[in-house]
Design a protein around this motif. Structure first.
Motif, PDB file in Angstrom:
ATOM      1  N   LEU A   1      84.500  20.908  72.178  1.00  0.00           N
ATOM      2  CA  LEU A   1      85.708  21.353  72.878  1.00  0.00           C
ATOM      3  C   LEU A   1      86.692  21.996  71.909  1.00  0.00           C
ATOM      4  N   LEU A   2      86.772  21.437  70.701  1.00  0.00           N
ATOM      5  CA  LEU A   2      87.656  21.999  69.676  1.00  0.00           C
ATOM      6  C   LEU A   2      87.226  23.422  69.322  1.00  0.00           C
ATOM      7  N   VAL A   3      85.918  23.607  69.130  1.00  0.00           N
ATOM      8  CA  VAL A   3      85.396  24.948  68.814  1.00  0.00           C
ATOM      9  C   VAL A   3      85.627  25.900  69.987  1.00  0.00           C
ATOM     10  N   THR A   4      85.417  25.428  71.194  1.00  0.00           N
ATOM     11  CA  THR A   4      85.596  26.261  72.392  1.00  0.00           C
ATOM     12  C   THR A   4      87.037  26.754  72.500  1.00  0.00           C
ATOM     13  N   ALA A   5      87.981  25.888  72.177  1.00  0.00           N
ATOM     14  CA  ALA A   5      89.395  26.284  72.216  1.00  0.00           C
ATOM     15  C   ALA A   5      89.759  27.176  71.034  1.00  0.00           C
ATOM     16  N   ALA A   6      89.106  26.925  69.887  1.00  0.00           N
ATOM     17  CA  ALA A   6      89.454  27.668  68.675  1.00  0.00           C
ATOM     18  C   ALA A   6      89.049  29.138  68.749  1.00  0.00           C
ATOM     19  N   VAL A   7      87.965  29.429  69.447  1.00  0.00           N
ATOM     20  CA  VAL A   7      87.485  30.827  69.507  1.00  0.00           C
ATOM     21  C   VAL A   7      88.551  31.755  70.081  1.00  0.00           C
TER      22      VAL A   7
END
Length: 419
Positions: A365-371
């Motif tokens: 979820l962190l990566v998904t938001a970071a993109v």
């Protein structure tokens, strides 16, 4: 958009409509033919197979087209009805032998096993496809190229044969009389997916079951011996990467441990389950137990719903990925593919109820938001307006809060139950 993509585009919503209908009919009959984690795993494997196909299609279809151009005996016309009819029959015959070899040769079973791992038998099982079948499967269709069937004919009849097989993956359609004697049907294919001794390695036909009758591999479903589904070496995981790799890994280990070089080769070519005597003695495996408990780790209702919602979001991303396949640079496409495959693997760990799955899901979820936060866009869309960026960030952030709440609630419930 080519013919193949048009057919797939129209077929996909039909698949999901029929799955919904199967769920409804099963509920009305008081039967449970779906388990959410199993269905997510099957559909996720279908998504991965389509992702792989984006990268492999050029190779497999390119080889076929090259063989037609170089080795075709006849120049068969693509505008002839008899060419299309004979091509469909020829393809189905080639499929029979590929399918049969997939059960009789271990290296081919390593790819095909994915389709058989589910212990449920429903329409989602039909979409449970291998990601590695592309490695050797194309060899079985080269006779069609050598005869001279045009590439466009081959592509369409291949899709027809594949699409036909979708509807036979159901327990809700009974015997169909004369139809069962000629065509692959739900009854015939239930027997094919069963691990009972009576049914093992039978009924390979794609559209026609006549091939099995001709070549001695037909068996009729017997009501006194209901089919039990899965494989004789159960997967016991919802990880789609492991689902694709498990037989390759087990075979590679046996090849490594085998003392004779001959056995190191034979372990790949012999039927599934064959092991060199010295390997079987030193590294025994438990005997097959048809009464084994099915793999169904307990999962709270909240986490079950969470998993379904997250899979739906990933499915939407996968549709976008397939739409982008011809429009974005290869590096972007590969990056998006890796993101989707790893996301589905994380979701598998979460639905297994493993503690590490929660941590991996927070990271996903962190990566998904970071993109979108760091790039101002998304895969294939490098520049988005502020509202879309905000939405793309808000969804994984909200999901993280929900996951945290569900994790705490589940832990509290388990603690109170322990007391």
């Amino acid at each position: 958009m080519n013919t193949q993509e048009i057919i797939i585009t129209w077929a996909t919503p039909v698949f999901f409509a029929l799955i919904a209908l199967e769920l409804l009919v099963a509920k009305l009959r008081g039967r449970r033919v779906y388990h959410s984690s199993d269905a997510i795993n099957s559909l996720g494997l279908g998504v991965i197979s389509q992702i792989v196909a984006v990268f492999s299609k050029l190779l497999t279809l390119g080889i076929y087209a090259w063989c037609v151009q170089r080795f075709a005996i006849f120049a068969l016309p693509a505008n002839s009805v008899w060419v299309w009819v004979s091509a469909l029959l020829f393809y189905d015959l080639c499929y029979y032998w590929l399918h049969r070899a997939g059960h009789e040769v271990n290296i081919l079973w390593a790819a095909h096993v994915v389709h058989h791992q589910s212990e449920d038998y429903n329409l989602s099982t039909a979409l449970r496809q291998t990601g590695s079948g592309v490695l050797l499967g194309w060899l079985f269709y080269l006779p069609m190229a050598i005869v001279g069937y045009p590439l466009e004919v081959f592509v369409v009849v291949a899709l027809i044969d594949l699409l036909y097989q979708f509807w036979v993956h159901t327990e809700l359609v009974g015997r169909l009389g004369w139809f069962d004697r000629v065509f692959c049907s739900p009854s015939n294919h239930r027997a094919h997916h069963a691990v009972n001794d009576r049914y093992l390695d039978r009924n390979y036909g794609g559209i026609l079951i006549v091939w099995d009758r001709l070549f001695g591999t037909f068996v009729e479903e017997d009501d006194t011996d209901p089919p039990i589904y899965g494989t004789r070496s159960p997967l016991r995981s919802w990880n789609p990467l492991w689902a694709n790799a498990e037989v390759y890994w087990a075979t590679a280990k046996d090849a490594w441990h085998a003392r004779r070089w001959r056995d190191k080769l034979l372990v790949w070519l012999k039927p599934p389950g064959w092991r060199p005597a010295d390997v079987a003695e030193r590294f025994p495996k438990p005997a097959f137990d048809i009464q084994r408990e099915r793999f169904l780790p307990p999962l709270s209702r909240g986490l079950t719903i969470y998993g379904v919602v997250q899979f739906a979001l990933l499915l939407g991303m996968a549709v976008q990925f397939l739409d982008l396949a011809k429009q974005v640079p290869a590096t972007t496409l590969v990056g998006y593919a890796v993101f989707l495959v790893l996301s589905l693997s994380v979701l598998g760990a979460l639905t297994e109820g493993r503690r590490i799955g929660v941590g991996l899901e927070f990271m996903r979820l962190l990566v998904t938001a970071a993109v979108p936060l760091l790039t101002g866009g998304w895969f294939g869309a490098p520049s988005l307006n502020t509202h879309l960026i905000a939405a793309l960030i808000a969804i994984p952030v909200a999901s993280a809060f929900v996951l945290g709440w569900l994790t705490v609630s589940t832990a509290s419930h388990e603690a109170s139950g322990a007391r």
